[in-house]
Design an enzyme around this catalytic site. Structure first.
Site, mmCIF file in Angstrom:
data_model
loop_
_atom_site.group_PDB
_atom_site.id
_atom_site.type_symbol
_atom_site.label_atom_id
_atom_site.label_comp_id
_atom_site.label_asym_id
_atom_site.label_seq_id
_atom_site.Cartn_x
_atom_site.Cartn_y
_atom_site.Cartn_z
ATOM 1 C CE LYS A 98 -2.078 2.430 3.164
ATOM 2 N NZ LYS A 98 -1.799 3.731 2.527
ATOM 3 C CD GLU A 117 11.741 0.163 7.038
ATOM 4 O OE1 GLU A 117 11.374 0.975 6.194
ATOM 5 O OE2 GLU A 117 11.975 -1.018 6.776
ATOM 6 C CB CYS A 134 13.376 8.613 8.497
ATOM 7 S SG CYS A 134 14.369 7.671 7.314
ATOM 8 C CD GLU A 187 10.286 12.460 11.747
ATOM 9 O OE1 GLU A 187 9.131 12.074 11.949
ATOM 10 O OE2 GLU A 187 11.104 11.815 11.068
ATOM 11 N N GLY A 222 6.874 4.798 8.227
ATOM 12 C CA GLY A 222 6.022 5.964 8.443
ATOM 13 C C GLY A 222 6.262 6.567 9.810
ATOM 14 C CB SER A 223 4.421 9.176 11.567
ATOM 15 O OG SER A 223 3.123 8.632 11.571
ATOM 16 C CB THR A 259 1.123 5.507 11.445
ATOM 17 O OG1 THR A 259 0.625 6.810 11.160
ATOM 18 C CG2 THR A 259 0.362 4.505 10.632
ATOM 19 N N GLY A 260 2.928 3.951 13.600
ATOM 20 C CA GLY A 260 3.631 2.726 14.008
ATOM 21 C C GLY A 260 3.009 2.144 15.280
HETATM 22 P P1 NAD Z 1 2.259 8.227 8.116
HETATM 23 O O1 NAD Z 1 2.482 7.446 9.356
HETATM 24 O O2 NAD Z 1 1.298 9.356 8.155
HETATM 25 O O3 NAD Z 1 1.739 7.286 6.923
HETATM 26 C C1 NAD Z 1 2.492 6.189 6.474
HETATM 27 C C2 NAD Z 1 1.578 5.148 5.868
HETATM 28 O O4 NAD Z 1 0.735 4.588 6.876
HETATM 29 C C3 NAD Z 1 0.643 5.669 4.775
HETATM 30 O O5 NAD Z 1 0.628 4.738 3.724
HETATM 31 C C4 NAD Z 1 -0.704 5.737 5.488
HETATM 32 O O6 NAD Z 1 -1.816 5.636 4.621
HETATM 33 C C5 NAD Z 1 -0.604 4.541 6.415
HETATM 34 N N1 NAD Z 1 -1.488 4.568 7.589
HETATM 35 C C6 NAD Z 1 -1.996 5.650 8.225
HETATM 36 N N2 NAD Z 1 -2.709 5.251 9.303
HETATM 37 C C7 NAD Z 1 -2.650 3.900 9.334
HETATM 38 C C8 NAD Z 1 -3.158 2.905 10.219
HETATM 39 N N3 NAD Z 1 -3.881 3.229 11.286
HETATM 40 N N4 NAD Z 1 -2.868 1.610 9.963
HETATM 41 C C9 NAD Z 1 -2.102 1.268 8.900
HETATM 42 N N5 NAD Z 1 -1.605 2.163 8.024
HETATM 43 C C10 NAD Z 1 -1.864 3.456 8.246
HETATM 44 O O7 NAD Z 1 3.698 8.706 7.642
HETATM 45 P P2 NAD Z 1 4.089 9.699 6.457
HETATM 46 O O8 NAD Z 1 3.657 11.080 6.812
HETATM 47 O O9 NAD Z 1 3.672 9.127 5.154
HETATM 48 O O10 NAD Z 1 5.686 9.594 6.509
HETATM 49 C C11 NAD Z 1 6.484 10.372 7.325
HETATM 50 C C12 NAD Z 1 7.054 9.555 8.464
HETATM 51 O O11 NAD Z 1 7.715 8.407 7.968
HETATM 52 C C13 NAD Z 1 8.128 10.322 9.233
HETATM 53 O O12 NAD Z 1 7.935 10.146 10.609
HETATM 54 C C14 NAD Z 1 9.423 9.668 8.777
HETATM 55 O O13 NAD Z 1 10.489 9.798 9.660
HETATM 56 C C15 NAD Z 1 8.997 8.255 8.575
HETATM 57 N N6 NAD Z 1 9.930 7.553 7.679
HETATM 58 C C16 NAD Z 1 10.806 6.631 8.209
HETATM 59 C C17 NAD Z 1 11.726 5.975 7.403
HETATM 60 C C18 NAD Z 1 12.704 4.963 7.973
HETATM 61 O O14 NAD Z 1 13.311 4.218 7.201
HETATM 62 N N7 NAD Z 1 12.916 4.928 9.280
HETATM 63 C C19 NAD Z 1 11.766 6.260 6.042
HETATM 64 C C20 NAD Z 1 10.867 7.200 5.533
HETATM 65 C C21 NAD Z 1 9.948 7.836 6.357
#
Ligand code: NAD
Length: 474
Positions: free
Chosen positions: A167, A242, A278, A379, A218-219, A222-223
């Site tokens: 996704k 991640e 990130c 962040e 992601g964030s 959400t993690g």
């Molecule tokens: P986000 O958490 O808003 O969204 C990431 C993904 O999660 C999207 O596809 C979103 O649709 C999905 N999502 C949202 N809610 C969900 C839920 N309840 N259950 C399952 N999936 C859900 O993050 P973002 O704004 O897209 O990305 C930015 C974040 O990602 C920053 O915190 C950044 O540091 C992190 N990031 C980390 C790495 C790494 O390798 N450590 C790499 C890139 C980005």
């Protein structure tokens, strides 16, 4: 969406708009997956997973290599699409596309290393282990490197014999759908399924009982939700995360200050993704003696960066991913000013008429930042750097580790003992001395709230397998 080898809309007819962050116009509409679409995609993956797992590893590797070749042959189109959709400069997106192809080739070359062992548990019998796939893996992506994350994740997951439901982020779904075109011409139906959608689709994927393994980028918020959802049903799931970072870049008094200043600019990934990274080195911890020269060096570097339309060749920095994210980043900048940091560069959207409709933010530099300020602890995920000053190494290490995150750190000094002592004292998954880059084969992942698990190496591949012990009484 690609489900079971067929192209399909959402069962509800719902759509998501993908907005061009440079103009604010709608680029395309894509389906917004409902939980029932997600269920179809997971079932398609599950149906193909048993056969895919039985394909010889080297045959799987050959198919991965073929995908890499097809990506290379469509590199320009893919880079252009990512640049349009997410706002990252075209030059950087070309690199992303090629990196994703070489990642596929790297994992294709590792398939025969995914091996078990024989164990002398008894002398008379045979005891050995096998590495077997989980079945269905769910991969959920962030928006900042759309194609790199989508295509780059295929190698470890498919190479170990798993089927995938992918996704992409709702802001940047387009290049993943082109990846769907490519894989559907090469792989058996259902091995890769691609659903577009937001949190509802992501959550349905995480909760699905046939999904045994989840890899999320992601964030932190959400993690956490994913960990909760993964634990909520009847099925125990293996999750890797991640997440975010607030990464320190430490400059000792003996460092080459010019090189360190360039290191901050590279480390911020300003010219790759506008600091939406990130790994951004957003906390610059400068020794008091070098702080003035470093800030001057940074201002010189920042003045050279050209903001512009991301698909143009001479653009160094494009817009942020959305207007909402632009407003969020500008809010952080305001908080920096209000809490008493000194704005040294940027701080606003650019003045040029041609960029007014876009989500642009100038690269922004603060100094006189103290650890309790919001810009020093949260962040920002944008082009904002904070310089903090220290005098004693113990004080520096305390500030560096005073963060809920622990993704990367960068140390600048000519004194190797000092560099290694500091590297070992830092709470981060990756530390680089006199540099900021990443290398394939070196594990990447977070300490503390920056994540769970590692990617980028053979261990990532192993993490998509489960170990079976086989004991044969002879
Ligand atoms: P986000 O958490 O808003 O969204 C990431 C993904 O999660 C999207 O596809 C979103 O649709 C999905 N999502 C949202 N809610 C969900 C839920 N309840 N259950 C399952 N999936 C859900 O993050 P973002 O704004 O897209 O990305 C930015 C974040 O990602 C920053 O915190 C950044 O540091 C992190 N990031 C980390 C790495 C790494 O390798 N450590 C790499 C890139 C980005």
């Amino acid at each position: 969406m690609l489900i079971g080898g067929e192209w399909s809309g959402s069962s509800t007819g719902a759509e998501l708009e993908s907005i061009d962050p440079t103009t604010g116009e709608v680029l395309a509409k894509v389906p917004s997956a409902s939980p029932s679409d997600v269920d179809r995609a997971v079932r398609a993956a599950h149906a193909s997973s048993k056969t895919w797992a039985r394909v010889d590893a080297r045959e799987r590797a050959a198919l991965l290599t073929e995908i890499a070749g097809r990506i290379r042959s469509r590199a320009e189109e893919l880079a252009y699409l990512d640049s349009l959709d997410c706002g990252n400069p075209l030059k950087a997106m070309r690199e992303d596309v090629l990196r994703s192809a070489s990642s596929l080739e790297y994992y294709a070359g590792l398939v025969l290393e995914v091996r078990g062992t024989t164990v002398p548990a008894t002398s008379a019998n045979l005891h050995y282990t096998r590495r077997e796939p989980y079945g269905v893996v769910a991969r959920i992506l962030a928006f900042n490197h759309p194609f790199l994350f989508a295509a780059g994740s295929l190698g470890a997951i498919l190479g170990t014999g798993n089927a995938l439901v992918l996704k992409p982020a709702p802001q940047t779904p387009l290049s993943a759908l082109v990846l769907g075109e490519i894989v559907s011409e090469i792989l058996p139906d259902g091995v890769v399924n691609i659903v577009t959608g937001g949190a509802e689709a992501g959550s349905a994927l995480v909760r699905h009982p046939l999904v045994r393994r989840i890899q999320f980028t992601g964030s932190l918020g959400t993690g956490r939700a994913i960990l909760r959802d993964a634990a909520a049903g009847d099925v125990v799931k293996h999750v890797t995360l991640e997440l975010g970072g607030k990464n320190p870049l430490i400059v000792f008094p003996d460092a080459d200050v010019e090189k360190a200043a360039r290191g901050v600019i590279d480390g911020m990934n300003l010219t790759k993704c506008q600091g939406q990274s990130c790994g951004s080195t957003s906390r610059v911890l400068a020794h008091r003696d070098v702080q003035p020269a470093l800030v001057e060096g940074l201002k010189r570097e920042l003045a050279r960066i050209r903001l512009g339309v991301p698909t143009e060749e001479d653009t160094d920095m494009g817009p942020l991913v959305t207007r909402e994210h632009q407003a969020r980043v500008l809010g952080f900048i305001r908080s920096g000013v209000e809490q008493g940091a000194r704005l040294q560069h940027g701080g606003e959207p650019p003045n040029e008429e041609a960029l007014k409709a876009g989500a642009f933010v100038e690269p922004t530099l603060f100094d006189e930042v103290t650890p309790e300020m919001t810009i020093a602890s949260e962040e920002i995920f944008g082009p904002v750097m904070s310089v903090l000053t220290w005098t004693e190494p113990e004080e520096m290490l305390r500030i560096a580790n005073d963060s809920q995150y622990g993704l990367t750190a960068s140390i600048w000094t000519r004194d190797l003992s000092l560099a290694l002592r500091t590297a070992h004292g830092i709470e981060a998954g990756t530390v680089t001395v006199n540099g900021v880059s990443r290398w394939k084969g070196m594990p990447f992942g977070g300490y503390k709230n920056s994540g769970l698990g590692r990617q980028n190496d053979l261990d990532e591949m192993m993490s998509f397998t489960q170990v079976k012990s086989v004991n044969v009484m002879l």
